[in-house]
Design a protein around this motif. Structure first.
Motif, PDB file in Angstrom:
ATOM      1  N   PHE A  97      -0.564  19.852-112.151  1.00  0.00           N
ATOM      2  CA  PHE A  97      -0.280  18.417-112.155  1.00  0.00           C
ATOM      3  C   PHE A  97       0.695  18.049-111.041  1.00  0.00           C
ATOM      4  O   PHE A  97       0.554  17.012-110.394  1.00  0.00           O
ATOM      5  N   GLN A  98       1.699  18.911-110.829  1.00  0.00           N
ATOM      6  CA  GLN A  98       2.646  18.677-109.743  1.00  0.00           C
ATOM      7  C   GLN A  98       1.920  18.582-108.411  1.00  0.00           C
ATOM      8  O   GLN A  98       2.173  17.682-107.612  1.00  0.00           O
ATOM      9  N   GLU A  99       1.034  19.537-108.172  1.00  0.00           N
ATOM     10  CA  GLU A  99       0.311  19.564-106.912  1.00  0.00           C
ATOM     11  C   GLU A  99      -0.623  18.371-106.795  1.00  0.00           C
ATOM     12  O   GLU A  99      -0.798  17.823-105.712  1.00  0.00           O
ATOM     13  N   ALA A 100      -1.191  17.985-107.896  1.00  0.00           N
ATOM     14  CA  ALA A 100      -2.098  16.838-107.876  1.00  0.00           C
ATOM     15  C   ALA A 100      -1.356  15.587-107.435  1.00  0.00           C
ATOM     16  O   ALA A 100      -1.896  14.738-106.728  1.00  0.00           O
ATOM     17  N   LYS A 101      -0.088  15.487-107.857  1.00  0.00           N
ATOM     18  CA  LYS A 101       0.720  14.336-107.471  1.00  0.00           C
ATOM     19  C   LYS A 101       1.031  14.349-105.985  1.00  0.00           C
ATOM     20  O   LYS A 101       1.023  13.323-105.325  1.00  0.00           O
ATOM     21  N   LYS A 102       1.343  15.555-105.494  1.00  0.00           N
ATOM     22  CA  LYS A 102       1.716  15.686-104.077  1.00  0.00           C
ATOM     23  C   LYS A 102       0.543  15.421-103.150  1.00  0.00           C
ATOM     24  O   LYS A 102       0.673  14.772-102.145  1.00  0.00           O
ATOM     25  N   MET A 103      -0.598  15.996-103.505  1.00  0.00           N
ATOM     26  CA  MET A 103      -1.755  15.894-102.612  1.00  0.00           C
ATOM     27  C   MET A 103      -2.882  15.161-103.310  1.00  0.00           C
ATOM     28  O   MET A 103      -3.720  15.761-103.969  1.00  0.00           O
ATOM     29  N   MET A 104      -2.872  13.888-103.143  1.00  0.00           N
ATOM     30  CA  MET A 104      -3.831  13.056-103.841  1.00  0.00           C
ATOM     31  C   MET A 104      -5.270  13.345-103.424  1.00  0.00           C
ATOM     32  O   MET A 104      -6.203  13.070-104.154  1.00  0.00           O
ATOM     33  N   LYS A 105      -5.413  13.886-102.232  1.00  0.00           N
ATOM     34  CA  LYS A 105      -6.764  14.070-101.708  1.00  0.00           C
ATOM     35  C   LYS A 105      -7.480  15.271-102.323  1.00  0.00           C
ATOM     36  O   LYS A 105      -8.693  15.318-102.372  1.00  0.00           O
ATOM     37  N   ASN A 106      -6.690  16.231-102.750  1.00  0.00           N
ATOM     38  CA  ASN A 106      -7.314  17.458-103.281  1.00  0.00           C
ATOM     39  C   ASN A 106      -8.155  17.181-104.518  1.00  0.00           C
ATOM     40  O   ASN A 106      -7.741  16.437-105.392  1.00  0.00           O
ATOM     41  N   PRO A 107      -9.289  17.802-104.574  1.00  0.00           N
ATOM     42  CA  PRO A 107     -10.055  17.669-105.816  1.00  0.00           C
ATOM     43  C   PRO A 107      -9.288  18.347-106.948  1.00  0.00           C
ATOM     44  O   PRO A 107      -8.599  19.333-106.734  1.00  0.00           O
ATOM     45  N   ILE A 108      -9.403  17.782-108.126  1.00  0.00           N
ATOM     46  CA  ILE A 108      -8.658  18.278-109.290  1.00  0.00           C
ATOM     47  C   ILE A 108      -8.830  19.776-109.490  1.00  0.00           C
ATOM     48  O   ILE A 108      -7.874  20.492-109.731  1.00  0.00           O
ATOM     49  N   SER A 109     -10.035  20.257-109.338  1.00  0.00           N
ATOM     50  CA  SER A 109     -10.284  21.665-109.636  1.00  0.00           C
ATOM     51  C   SER A 109      -9.472  22.584-108.728  1.00  0.00           C
ATOM     52  O   SER A 109      -9.086  23.677-109.127  1.00  0.00           O
ATOM     53  N   GLU A 110      -9.194  22.133-107.485  1.00  0.00           N
ATOM     54  CA  GLU A 110      -8.393  22.959-106.582  1.00  0.00           C
ATOM     55  C   GLU A 110      -6.948  23.042-107.064  1.00  0.00           C
ATOM     56  O   GLU A 110      -6.316  24.090-107.000  1.00  0.00           O
ATOM     57  N   ASN A 111      -6.425  21.944-107.571  1.00  0.00           N
ATOM     58  CA  ASN A 111      -5.047  21.944-108.061  1.00  0.00           C
ATOM     59  C   ASN A 111      -4.875  22.871-109.260  1.00  0.00           C
ATOM     60  O   ASN A 111      -3.805  23.397-109.488  1.00  0.00           O
ATOM     61  N   PHE A 112      -5.918  23.035-109.995  1.00  0.00           N
ATOM     62  CA  PHE A 112      -5.831  23.855-111.203  1.00  0.00           C
ATOM     63  C   PHE A 112      -6.473  25.224-111.012  1.00  0.00           C
ATOM     64  O   PHE A 112      -6.749  25.919-111.965  1.00  0.00           O
ATOM     65  N   ARG A 113      -6.677  25.569-109.750  1.00  0.00           N
ATOM     66  CA  ARG A 113      -7.321  26.845-109.432  1.00  0.00           C
ATOM     67  C   ARG A 113      -6.579  28.015-110.075  1.00  0.00           C
ATOM     68  O   ARG A 113      -7.173  28.919-110.643  1.00  0.00           O
ATOM     69  N   LYS A 114      -5.241  27.981-110.011  1.00  0.00           N
ATOM     70  CA  LYS A 114      -4.446  29.090-110.562  1.00  0.00           C
ATOM     71  C   LYS A 114      -4.659  29.230-112.064  1.00  0.00           C
ATOM     72  O   LYS A 114      -4.767  30.334-112.587  1.00  0.00           O
ATOM     73  N   LEU A 115      -4.721  28.087-112.730  1.00  0.00           N
ATOM     74  CA  LEU A 115      -4.950  28.103-114.171  1.00  0.00           C
ATOM     75  C   LEU A 115      -6.342  28.650-114.486  1.00  0.00           C
ATOM     76  O   LEU A 115      -6.502  29.511-115.354  1.00  0.00           O
ATOM     77  N   LEU A 116      -7.334  28.154-113.755  1.00  0.00           N
ATOM     78  CA  LEU A 116      -8.701  28.600-114.000  1.00  0.00           C
ATOM     79  C   LEU A 116      -8.857  30.090-113.686  1.00  0.00           C
ATOM     80  O   LEU A 116      -9.526  30.816-114.427  1.00  0.00           O
TER      81      LEU A 116
END
Ligand SMILES: [Zn+2]
Ligand SMILES: [Zn+2]
Length: 104
Positions: A32-51
């Motif tokens: 979520f932190q990364e999603a806030k910082k980089m609005m352009k990234n697709p959600i799945s990339e921000n949660f790559r570590k979790l996945l």
């Protein structure tokens, strides 16, 4: 990790135990932190570590971070004495699957 029946998915899924759930929660927060910082990234990339973590633990390739967040053993009650499906909550008094009344 344990395979348990999920009431939302209506199938057996790999659920994370307490410790794994804590790690997954942290990774989700990071996502979520990364999603806030980089609005352009697709959600799945921000949660790559979790996945990736979920895949490491369960061997199951999940693509939806939201699905992982309700696959914590801790969210559910113990297994039904009759059919083995987990009670939907810790406070549940009966099993909706087989109608078994829980012995409290
Ligand atoms: Zn589920
Ligand atoms: Zn039952």
């Amino acid at each position: 990790m344990e395979i348990k029946y999920c009431w939302r998915c209506r199938m057996d899924v790999p659920m994370l135990d307490k410790k794994e759930g804590e790690i997954a929660s942290n990774l989700l927060a990071e996502g979520f932190q990364e999603a806030k910082k980089m609005m352009k990234n697709p959600i799945s990339e921000n949660f790559r570590k979790l996945l990736d973590y979920y895949k490491d633990v369960t061997g199951f390739e999940e693509t939806n971070p939201n699905a992982i967040m309700h696959h914590f053993i801790d969210l559910y009650g113990p297994d039904c004495e009759n059919c083995g499906k987990p009670y939907r909550t810790k406070a549940a008094t009966y099993c909706p699957k087989c109608g078994n009344k829980r012995k409290l």
